[in-house]
Scaffold this active site. Structure first.
Site, PDB file in Angstrom:
ATOM      1  NE  ARG A  83      32.921  34.576   8.791  1.00  0.00           N
ATOM      2  CZ  ARG A  83      32.144  35.618   9.112  1.00  0.00           C
ATOM      3  NH1 ARG A  83      32.354  36.304  10.222  1.00  0.00           N
ATOM      4  NH2 ARG A  83      31.164  35.989   8.317  1.00  0.00           N
ATOM      5  CG  HIS A 126      31.615  41.342   6.853  1.00  0.00           C
ATOM      6  ND1 HIS A 126      31.884  40.254   7.672  1.00  0.00           N
ATOM      7  CD2 HIS A 126      30.910  42.210   7.609  1.00  0.00           C
ATOM      8  CE1 HIS A 126      31.367  40.476   8.877  1.00  0.00           C
ATOM      9  NE2 HIS A 126      30.774  41.666   8.873  1.00  0.00           N
ATOM     10  CD  GLU A 171      25.574  39.138  10.848  1.00  0.00           C
ATOM     11  OE1 GLU A 171      25.141  40.301  10.854  1.00  0.00           O
ATOM     12  OE2 GLU A 171      25.989  38.575  11.874  1.00  0.00           O
ATOM     13  CG  ASN A 300      27.798  35.498  11.917  1.00  0.00           C
ATOM     14  OD1 ASN A 300      28.550  34.526  11.824  1.00  0.00           O
ATOM     15  ND2 ASN A 300      27.944  36.590  11.190  1.00  0.00           N
ATOM     16  CE1 TYR A 302      28.359  39.157  17.933  1.00  0.00           C
ATOM     17  CE2 TYR A 302      27.120  38.652  15.938  1.00  0.00           C
ATOM     18  CZ  TYR A 302      28.320  38.966  16.562  1.00  0.00           C
ATOM     19  OH  TYR A 302      29.465  39.065  15.828  1.00  0.00           O
TER      20      TYR A 302
HETATM   21  C1  PNW Z   1      27.327  41.404  12.904  1.00  0.00           C
HETATM   22  N1  PNW Z   1      21.349  43.584  14.469  1.00  0.00           N
HETATM   23  O1  PNW Z   1      26.519  42.525  12.720  1.00  0.00           O
HETATM   24  C2  PNW Z   1      28.410  41.557  11.861  1.00  0.00           C
HETATM   25  O2  PNW Z   1      28.651  40.416  11.075  1.00  0.00           O
HETATM   26  C3  PNW Z   1      29.670  42.152  12.374  1.00  0.00           C
HETATM   27  O3  PNW Z   1      30.314  42.836  11.327  1.00  0.00           O
HETATM   28  C4  PNW Z   1      29.374  43.036  13.563  1.00  0.00           C
HETATM   29  O4  PNW Z   1      30.473  43.760  13.985  1.00  0.00           O
HETATM   30  C5  PNW Z   1      28.842  42.119  14.652  1.00  0.00           C
HETATM   31  O5  PNW Z   1      27.728  41.371  14.221  1.00  0.00           O
HETATM   32  C6  PNW Z   1      28.476  42.858  15.932  1.00  0.00           C
HETATM   33  O6  PNW Z   1      27.416  43.753  15.696  1.00  0.00           O
HETATM   34  C7  PNW Z   1      25.242  42.719  13.198  1.00  0.00           C
HETATM   35  O7  PNW Z   1      20.973  44.782  14.511  1.00  0.00           O
HETATM   36  C8  PNW Z   1      24.789  44.040  13.259  1.00  0.00           C
HETATM   37  O8  PNW Z   1      20.576  42.656  14.790  1.00  0.00           O
HETATM   38  C9  PNW Z   1      23.508  44.326  13.675  1.00  0.00           C
HETATM   39  C10 PNW Z   1      22.663  43.289  14.019  1.00  0.00           C
HETATM   40  C11 PNW Z   1      23.105  41.969  13.970  1.00  0.00           C
HETATM   41  C12 PNW Z   1      24.398  41.696  13.558  1.00  0.00           C
END
Ligand code: PNW
Length: 486
Positions: A83, A126, A171, A300, A302
């Protein structure tokens, strides 16, 4: 439904997509090469204090030149899918113009992937909006919608004979709210009305691009990637905390998923915006366009967070997915603040809580509330973790924390599938250590280490562990710490 073999080995179904993900600005470099024009991130990197250490995307991982090595790495790891995103500023430097040299780069990349049996999963946006479009108002302007559709059709025209999986946006919450309200991301604006305008225009751009591309080729798959999180009330007995968690859920998850999949904005989010005097600039017919049918939802994930309506007495860690009020001074798109509180869970180098079960909940919920009824499959298009890696004397990178993170989240994916969520693939974020936006090169998410002096690549232990699962479709019993039982 995935099988569970005797013991605790988990088995993923044949055909499950195993991949790794990147994004153009984070890895390519070659910022001024072959006709690429500046994006909002090139500009933002030059704002003093905006990006850690003043880092830029000028060189990044130099993937623009080293892509054959990166494709070979993926092939060695046995990955079935990659991706990546295309850079709008390489392809349509100005509205109405097409830069052949920019398209040719992606054409070579796609050919290289296909030669190695790796399926290209292409994301059109992106976060690297051409600066010239930001100068005309950016995503806060409705005109950007048409420019995006035009760009999408150009990319499809050049690569649609080989690319079958298209993602419009990555996102859009980050684009709209980090970019136009919080200001932590490019273009660094802090204007709630612009953020909510951007939200709406991003969604409209998604829907219109899907419809336009599908008219050209009805046989390819079209989708969108949303970042999702789970918010628990810090005190489940407190109605204020329960409402705070619900508001966060509406402002991060529902305000994107519901327009796309159900054709409406959630009232809780509209009320929150109204509390600061802003509203999405909806025209007649927009929501029907936004809800154009899609073929997959990318998610996505985290982390999760516990949230409260009470301002914590101690300075708790930064909210993670918390989109609105932060313990920092970022401006709000809702009058009632929401704070995150620490639950004492382990954290990554981003200070994000490690909560694998949150991924199970996100997937099950998306399936139940949004995609399942429409028969739309889900792909985990990003999941991964930043840690401060050590390099062993033999040059290997024993990243036990990241390995455990990925394997535990794969267990959560498997559990969600066991309860019926239609999850068809998983992409590790990220293939490479790369430009982590406002954190520059300080935060490493790669399963492959990049030495930013030599640009040398070294697969970390997590890459080997992930590759083993990807090759076999099986996940054995690994103790936390990441030793993989073959
Ligand atoms: C995502 N938050 O970013 C992105 O899709 C990626 O490009 C990035 O490298 C990855 O997650 C890791 O950060 C985010 O503040 C950035 O909640 C910030 C947030 C969430 C996702």
């Amino acid at each position: 439904t995935p099988a569970t073999s005797p013991g605790t080995e988990l088995v993923f179904p044949p055909g499950f997509v195993w991949g790794a993900a990147t994004a153009a600005f984070q890895i390519e470099g070659a910022a001024a090469e072959d006709g690429r024009v500046p994006s909002i991130w090139d500009t933002f990197c030059r704002v003093p204090g905006a990006v850690a250490n003043g880092d830029t995307g000028d060189v990044a991982c130099d993937h623009y030149h080293r892509w054959p090595e990166d494709v070979a790495l993926m092939a060695d790891l046995g990955l079935g899918a990659y991706r990546f995103s295309t850079a709008w500023p390489r392809i349509c430097p100005e509205p109405g113009t097409v830069n052949r040299a920019g398209l040719d780069f992606y054409s070579r990349l796609v050919d290289g992937l296909l030669e190695r049996g790796i399926e290209p999963w292409l994301t059109l946006y992106h976060w690297d909006l051409p600066q010239s479009l930001e100068d005309r108002g950016g995503w806060a302007s409705r005109e950007t919608v048409d420019h995006f559709v035009e760009y999408a059709l150009v990319v499809q025209g050049a690569l649609g004979d080989r690319v079958r999986r298209w993602t419009t946006l990555n996102e859009p919450w980050c684009s709209a709210f980090l970019g136009y309200a919080g200001g932590q991301h490019a273009p660094g604006r802090q204007e709630p009305a612009a953020a909510v305008g951007a939200l709406h225009h991003l969604l409209l751009a998604h829907g219109r691009a899907v419809t336009a591309m599908r008219a050209v080729d009805p046989t390819a798959d079209y989708g969108i990637t949303l970042n999702m999180s789970v918010f628990d009330p810090a005190d489940p007995g407190s109605p204020a905390d329960v409402a705070a968690a619900d508001r966060e859920d509406a402002l991060l998850n529902r305000v994107f998923a519901e327009p796309v999949l159900l054709g409406r904005y959630p009232q809780v989010a509209l009320d929150a915006y109204a509390s600061v005097g802003v509203a999405p600039p909806v025209h007649d017919g927009d929501l029907a366009e936004i809800a154009a049918p899609i073929d997959f939802l990318g998610i996505n994930y985290y982390n999760g967070a516990a949230v409260t309506a009470q301002r914590p007495t101690t300075d708790s860690a930064m909210p993670t997915g918390a989109p609105v009020e932060r313990t920092t001074s970022s401006p709000s798109v809702a009058a009632d603040p929401v704070w995150s509180v620490s639950r004492g869970l382990p954290r990554t180098a981003m200070d994000w809580e490690v909560q694998p079960d949150g991924l199970r909940r996100v997937l099950e919920r998306a399936h139940t509330d949004w995609t399942g009824p429409a028969g739309i499959p889900i792909h985990v298009t990003e999941n991964g973790a930043a840690y401060d890696d050590d390099v062993a004397p033999d040059g290997s990178v024993p990243d036990a924390d990241r390995t455990a993170y990925i394997l535990e989240h794969l267990r959560a994916v498997h559990a969600a599938m066991g309860s019926g969520a239609d999850v068809r693939g998983y992409f590790a974020w990220s293939l490479l250590d790369n430009f982590e936006w406002a954190y520059g090169y300080e935060k490493r998410f790669g399963i492959v280490r990049v030495d930013f002096d030599t640009l040398e690549r070294t697969p970390k232990d997590s890459a080997h562990a992930f590759a083993r699962v990807a090759r076999t479709g099986r996940l054995g019993e690994e103790p936390r710490g990441g030793t993989v039982v073959p």
